[in-house]
Design a protein around this motif. Structure first.
Motif, short mmCIF file in Angstrom:
data_model
loop_
_atom_site.label_atom_id
_atom_site.label_comp_id
_atom_site.label_asym_id
_atom_site.label_seq_id
_atom_site.Cartn_x
_atom_site.Cartn_y
_atom_site.Cartn_z
N UNK A 40 0.86 -1.43 -0.26
CA UNK A 40 -0.16 -0.09 -0.03
C UNK A 40 0.86 1.39 0.01
N UNK A 41 2.07 1.13 0.69
CA UNK A 41 3.03 2.35 0.89
C UNK A 41 3.84 2.62 -0.39
N UNK A 42 4.05 1.74 -1.02
CA UNK A 42 4.91 1.89 -2.15
C UNK A 42 4.17 1.61 -3.22
N UNK A 43 3.55 0.28 -3.49
CA UNK A 43 3.01 -0.18 -4.71
C UNK A 43 1.79 0.84 -5.35
N UNK A 44 1.04 1.43 -4.49
CA UNK A 44 -0.16 1.91 -5.06
C UNK A 44 0.43 3.36 -5.61
N UNK A 45 1.22 4.10 -4.95
CA UNK A 45 1.65 5.44 -5.66
C UNK A 45 2.69 5.22 -6.64
N UNK A 46 3.54 4.07 -6.54
CA UNK A 46 4.37 4.05 -7.51
C UNK A 46 3.86 3.63 -8.84
N UNK A 47 2.96 2.58 -8.87
CA UNK A 47 2.51 2.12 -10.13
C UNK A 47 1.52 3.06 -10.74
N UNK A 48 0.59 3.95 -9.70
CA UNK A 48 -0.24 5.12 -10.38
C UNK A 48 0.69 6.06 -10.79
N UNK A 49 1.53 6.66 -10.16
CA UNK A 49 2.11 8.06 -10.26
C UNK A 49 3.47 8.07 -11.02
N UNK A 50 4.27 6.91 -10.71
CA UNK A 50 5.57 6.83 -11.32
C UNK A 50 5.77 5.55 -11.91
N UNK A 51 6.99 5.02 -11.88
CA UNK A 51 6.80 3.75 -12.65
C UNK A 51 6.96 3.93 -14.10
N UNK A 52 6.40 2.99 -15.00
CA UNK A 52 6.62 3.05 -16.51
C UNK A 52 5.51 4.02 -16.81
N UNK A 53 6.10 4.71 -17.83
CA UNK A 53 5.25 5.94 -18.19
C UNK A 53 4.15 5.18 -19.31
#
Lengths: 107, 43, 600
Positions: free
Chosen positions: C399-412
């Protein structure tokens, strides 16, 4: 009453900070992480903070009721290992429980 | 690296960056050994 | 009754429920202002109540026999904190939903929140049950309001599960009243069948493993605003009822520990962001139930505080996922990514929610979850304590990393949506602000708790320990992603316990089809075809047959000549055409009278 004033004051500060962030993002588009240099810098800061935490741990007085919590660097090691274990177990679990997307309802 | 937003991916993998795997296994090995030592001594 | 209402104020649950009835008749800004006024007025009423003043809004249900009262206002320190957060979150959710312009969602949301407040302030088992069912039904409409085929199916399954839970609760309540002759809603404890039925009914709503399938099935299908409402009320009102009825039940410790540990494996694998959040919701409720199971003052305080903080940051996370869904129409990790470029505020708020759920120092989860974990430590529940630490690191991971990471960062993903609408940003901002505020000014939160608190969350050992746990969890995530070991996001279905009723229902349907339809066919053959026609034939011919029988002795007198129809045919014909000779009628009647006379 005092509570309400504190809430209002700090809430205003919070909203102004948020507004400033948007106001000064370039053409309403942030590109900070598009530059590899920035990503590297971010990771470097992250790694340095980890090292700082590991060092600071030796200067802290501990009195945990669970004795293992008092061991040096216990939380760091436990956090790392449990996250890796979580991922490995999840990967194994996926072999057993993964089904097609239309498993319940055929499209 | 962006892709066409209208095309929905079936799978989003994570490509390995060269050089990180040994680092990861090294850190994991050290952490496991230390944690094993702690469990052996405290429980 | 009106007099007492004016004198003592009105129960907040009724303000919500009757207030909702007016919503469809209002328009535009008046409607918005009116709806936002409902939680404010209710909050003011409850805040003005003296919590040591006993129950209010008591209405007698039966004037004869044993005294069963409806108690709508048992406002003490435990119910007040739950009531407060329920009203705060309706206010925030309504701001979030203000531009939806869908009366169905507004009314369902208000009914639902009213039901939750009713459960919270109920002092007797009758009103508890009534509000419990109002919640179940109203919440179903928040899923239906998405108006897709998938959401309809999910809503159907959702309401079926809750009907089972509700009926179990009802059975338990009836048994309880039969046994103890009281409707008081207070400590029950796990003794006897009545309490087990009640426990099962509440456990369904609390999404206790293995009864949690409905939650991950239904919540991701709700509307953007609906999911925010849903994430707040059902499970947390069940937590409240557990805290009221079963504090200190050992079973809850182990169920709660299982709930903290097991869903995070699913959350790591799951692709749909809102389903990840649903799993982490189960995990957080696990902490609360475990606190209730431990049952010490610190643990119960921790459960209440954690419910308070959890509602805020979970709603915040659902709001940000909902905002992304509204702006892009997508919720899957495989379709999203890189949105921080154009949705920076939503991104910041999401990160604040993520930091709160992972219990970072200076974010609200830290001051509440620590109480429960420390309580487990004080009671020397070593295994539970280790599970908690594992789950804490795991929560941060998904919840802490995966949720923001995959929505807002990560692959474009190439998506460049606009920033969320202002009302959504304000709602998210309020929740995010409260998440930080509660962690800084934690004394205010602690003063609301059911028992006096002397717990200090910010000791340097605790802060460093927690930071190490989380940051090295983040290091694990970082290294796993960079070395390509992290499991890929796949569009797939991961089997969970809802399999039993989703696939089981198909089997049940087939079985019922075979059994019931066979019985149906046999019955159809026997009763519809054979027996009825026999009775029909008999009834049709009865007068003629009887007349023939009666006239049998006189057959000789009326014997027919050659060439004319036989006696039997003549009688039948006469009955069929209705042309009975007077003589025969008279003879039959006389003979009947004689027969009656003899028989008498």
């Amino acid at each position: 009453m005092k509570l309400i004033y504190t809430l209002l004051a700090s809430g205003t500060v919070f909203f102004i900070l948020c507004w400033l962030l948007v106001r000064y993002s370039r053409e309403n588009t942030l590109t900070f992480f598009d530059r590899p240099k920035n990503v590297k810098g971010f990771l470097l800061v992250f790694y340095l903070s980890l090292v700082a935490l590991l060092i600071y741990d030796f200067f802290v007085h501990k009195h945990d009721h669970i004795h293992m919590g008092n061991a040096p660097e216990f939380y760091a090691v436990y956090g790392f290992v449990s996250c890796v274990a979580l991922i490995f177990i999840a990967k194994v679990l996926r072999l057993a429980i993964k089904r097609n997307e239309d498993y319940y309802e055929k499209k | 690296m962006s892709h066409d937003p209208d095309k929905e991916l079936m799978e989003l993998g994570h490509e390995a960056v060269p050089g990180y795997k040994p680092v990861f296994y090294g850190v994991l090995a050290v952490a496991c050994v230390y944690l094993g030592y702690l469990f052996y001594n405290f429980l | 009754m009106i007099h007492t209402l004016i004198e003592t104020g009105c129960p907040p649950s009724l303000i919500y429920i009757f207030g909702a009835l007016l919503v469809p008749f209002l328009k535009g800004k008046v409607k918005a202002a009116y709806m936002l006024l409902i939680p404010i007025v209710s909050f003011a009423i409850v805040a003005g109540v003296d919590i040591h003043g006993g129950s209010r809004w008591v209405y007698s249900l039966l004037t004869f026999g044993p005294e069963y009262n409806l108690i709508l206002g048992r406002i003490d320190s435990l119910s007040r904190i739950f009531g407060f957060i329920f009203m705060i979150i309706t206010f925030i959710s309504l701001i979030y939903a203000i531009k939806v312009n869908d009366d169905l969602q507004y009314m369902a949301g208000l009914f639902y929140a009213g039901g939750a407040l009713g459960v919270t302030f109920a002092g007797d088992l009758f009103s508890l049950y009534i509000f419990w069912e109002i919640m179940a039904i109203a919440s179903t409409f928040l899923i239906l309001a998405r108006r897709t085929k998938a959401s309809q199916a999910a809503a159907f399954r959702y309401v079926m599960v809750h009907i089972v839970g509700g009926l179990s609760l009802l059975a338990g309540i009836v048994l309880y009243i039969q046994t103890y002759h009281t409707t008081q809603f207070s400590y029950i404890g796990l003794t006897g069948p009545a309490s087990w039925f009640i426990f099962f009914g509440v456990a369904v709503n609390a999404a206790v493993i293995p009864l949690h399938g409905w939650l991950k099935d239904a919540y991701p299908e709700a509307t953007a605003a609906g999911a925010v409402f849903l994430s707040a009320f059902t499970t947390k009102s069940a937590v409240y009822v557990m805290a009221r009825m079963f504090p200190g039940a050992d079973l809850l410790i182990w169920l709660g520990a299982a709930m903290t540990a097991l869903p995070i494996f699913y959350a790591v694998l799951e692709n749909d962001i809102r389903r990840v959040l649903a799993y982490s919701l189960i995990n957080q409720v696990g902490f609360m139930l475990c606190g209730i199971g431990i049952g010490t003052q610190l643990a119960l305080n921790g459960a209440a505080a954690h419910a308070f903080c959890h509602i805020l940051y979970k709603a915040l996370l659902f709001m940000s996922a909902g905002a992304v869904m509204e702006m892009t129409g997508k919720t899957r990790c495989t379709d999203l990514g890189g949105l921080y470029r154009t949705m920076p505020l939503t991104c910041i708020f999401c990160i604040i929610g993520a930091a709160s759920i992972s219990a970072f120092p200076l974010f609200s989860g830290f001051v509440s979850k620590s109480m429960i974990i420390s309580a487990a430590g004080y009671e020397h529940l070593v295994l539970v304590w280790f599970i908690f630490q594992f789950a804490s690191a795991g929560v941060f991971h998904h919840a802490g990393i995966k949720v923001p990471f995959f929505m807002f960062f990560g692959h474009d993903s190439g998506l460049r949506p606009k920033e969320a609408p202002t009302n959504m940003l304000i709602a998210m901002g309020m929740a995010a602000f409260l998440c930080i505020y509660l962690a800084v000014d934690f004394k205010t939160l602690y003063n609301l708790l059911p028992f006096p608190v002397d717990y200090v969350p910010y000791t340097s050992a605790h802060v460093v320990g927690q930071l190490q746990l989380l940051m090295f969890g983040a290091l694990a995530f970082c290294l796993l992603i960079l070395s390509g070991i992290y499991p890929s996001e796949i569009r797939a279905e991961h089997l969970d316990t809802d399999w039993f009723y989703r696939k089981g229902a198909v089997l049940f349907y087939a079985l019922a089809d075979v059994c019931m339809n066979t019985i149906n066919k046999v019955c159809d053959f026997l009763f519809a075809n054979k027996l009825t026609s026999m009775i029909n034939t008999f009834a049709k011919n009865a007068p003629a047959t009887l007349a023939l029988l009666v006239l049998l002795p006189f057959k000789g007198m009326m014997s027919s000549k050659e060439g004319e129809p036989s006696f039997k045919d003549r009688v039948n014909q006469a009955f069929a055409t209705g042309s009975l000779p007077v003589g025969i009628t008279a003879a039959v009647t006389t003979l009947f009278i004689v027969a009656l006379f003899i028989l008498k």
